[in-house]
Design an enzyme around this catalytic site. Structure first.
Site, PDB file in Angstrom:
ATOM      1  N   SER A  96       0.817  -1.208   0.000  1.00  0.00           N
ATOM      2  CA  SER A  96       0.000   0.000   0.000  1.00  0.00           C
ATOM      3  C   SER A  96       0.858   1.269   0.000  1.00  0.00           C
ATOM      4  CB  SER A  96      -0.956  -0.046   1.194  1.00  0.00           C
ATOM      5  OG  SER A  96      -1.905   0.967   1.142  1.00  0.00           O
ATOM      6  N   ASP A 240      -2.691   5.999  -3.506  1.00  0.00           N
ATOM      7  CA  ASP A 240      -1.555   5.387  -2.828  1.00  0.00           C
ATOM      8  C   ASP A 240      -0.992   4.283  -3.727  1.00  0.00           C
ATOM      9  OD1 ASP A 240      -3.533   3.477  -2.563  1.00  0.00           O
ATOM     10  OD2 ASP A 240      -3.043   2.966  -0.494  1.00  0.00           O
ATOM     11  N   ASP A 242      -1.213   1.042  -4.033  1.00  0.00           N
ATOM     12  CA  ASP A 242      -2.055   0.020  -4.649  1.00  0.00           C
ATOM     13  C   ASP A 242      -3.413   0.566  -5.060  1.00  0.00           C
ATOM     14  OD1 ASP A 242      -2.938   0.292  -2.004  1.00  0.00           O
ATOM     15  OD2 ASP A 242      -3.609  -1.787  -1.875  1.00  0.00           O
ATOM     16  N   ASP A 244      -6.007   1.965  -3.572  1.00  0.00           N
ATOM     17  CA  ASP A 244      -7.261   1.697  -2.871  1.00  0.00           C
ATOM     18  C   ASP A 244      -7.601   2.805  -1.877  1.00  0.00           C
ATOM     19  OD1 ASP A 244      -5.463   1.223  -0.827  1.00  0.00           O
ATOM     20  OD2 ASP A 244      -6.267  -0.740  -0.281  1.00  0.00           O
TER      21      ASP A 244
END
Length: 263
Positions: A96, A240, A242, A244
């Site tokens: 992340s 961010d 990833d 999400d």
């Protein structure tokens, strides 16, 4: 050697130090055995350690007789959506917003669902059993029963789905700055917003394996605000690593509070 503990939906740690290939193999095998899906879809972000952990994870999954479909570098929501629409289990390899040396493996139950507490406990117990070398089982799939590993372009359908969810809403005439954090959004977000008619300006969209989240993305929104002002844009969006989570900057470069975004 110190192994990462199994937390909510998976593991996270420094890649190849705590989160080693051995850990990924064990987690892949444990997840495949407990989740019971015939196929697992696997995505990753742009970290250098992603292909290493992907190879180890799917080796573990395939060793338990479960097929793997590799989505490549995609946002976490794409993995969940593909798993949901195709009734498969899923895994996302990402840390992340963490620095690039970290990585993680997040699991989805069949249908892209969050793991229940009971299933999570079973995966954790089997994971620890395999890592500790106390595995009592001797039978493993052989021959045609070994899981197949193959690439998949299913994530392309997800980006089309995202565009379709806008319905009749269009972004024509809007100038939007996108900060992709040199991460998973870099290959998809600019095309999605352009397809909806936005005039898109992009930063943080040149991942090289080590620059994910480095001075860009949702953890460094000041850059986004500066670019919005400099380009006279209507708003800015920062993802961010990833993709999400999201930070929004207004036309004056101000960071929009999360409560306002929800509202």
């Amino acid at each position: 050697m110190t192994y990462p503990s199994f937390g909510t939906d998976g593991v996270r740690g420094v890649a190849n130090a705590e989160l080693t290939p051995e850990v990924a193999v064990a987690l892949g095998r444990a997840a495949a055995e407990i989740l019971g899906s015939t196929t697992m879809v696997v995505g990753r972000d742009s970290r250098r350690s992603g292909p290493l952990l992907e190879a180890a994870l799917v080796a573990g999954v395939a060793s338990a007789g479960t097929d793997c479909e590799l989505l490549g570098v995609v946002p976490t929501p794409a993995v969940a959506w593909v798993a949901s629409t195709e009734s498969k289990a899923g895994a996302m390899i990402s840390a992340s917003h963490n620095p690039f040396a970290d990585n993680g493996i997040k699991l989805f139950a069949e249908g892209g669902q969050k793991l229940s507490d009971d299933v999570e406990a079973k995966i954790q117990a089997r994971f620890h059993e395999l890592l500790s070398g106390t595995d009592p089982s001797t039978d493993r799939p052989i021959g045609a029963a070994v899981g197949d590993i193959r690439p998949s372009d299913a994530a392309k359908r997800w980006s089309g789905h995202v565009v379709a969810t806008a319905g009749d809403v269009r972004f024509d005439g809007l100038r939007i700055v996108l900060d992709c954090a040199h991460g998973a959004a870099a290959g998809m977000a600019p095309d999605v917003f352009a397809a909806l008619g936005a005039n898109v300006s992009v930063i943080g969209a040149a991942p090289d394996g080590v620059n994910i989240n480095e001075g860009v993305g949702s953890t460094h929104p000041q850059l986004l605000g500066e670019r919005v002002v400099a380009e006279g844009a209507d708003l800015g969006l920062a993802f961010d690593g990833d993709a999400d989570r999201l930070i929004v900057a207004g036309s004056r470069g101000q960071i929009i509070d999360g409560d306002h975004i929800l509202g």
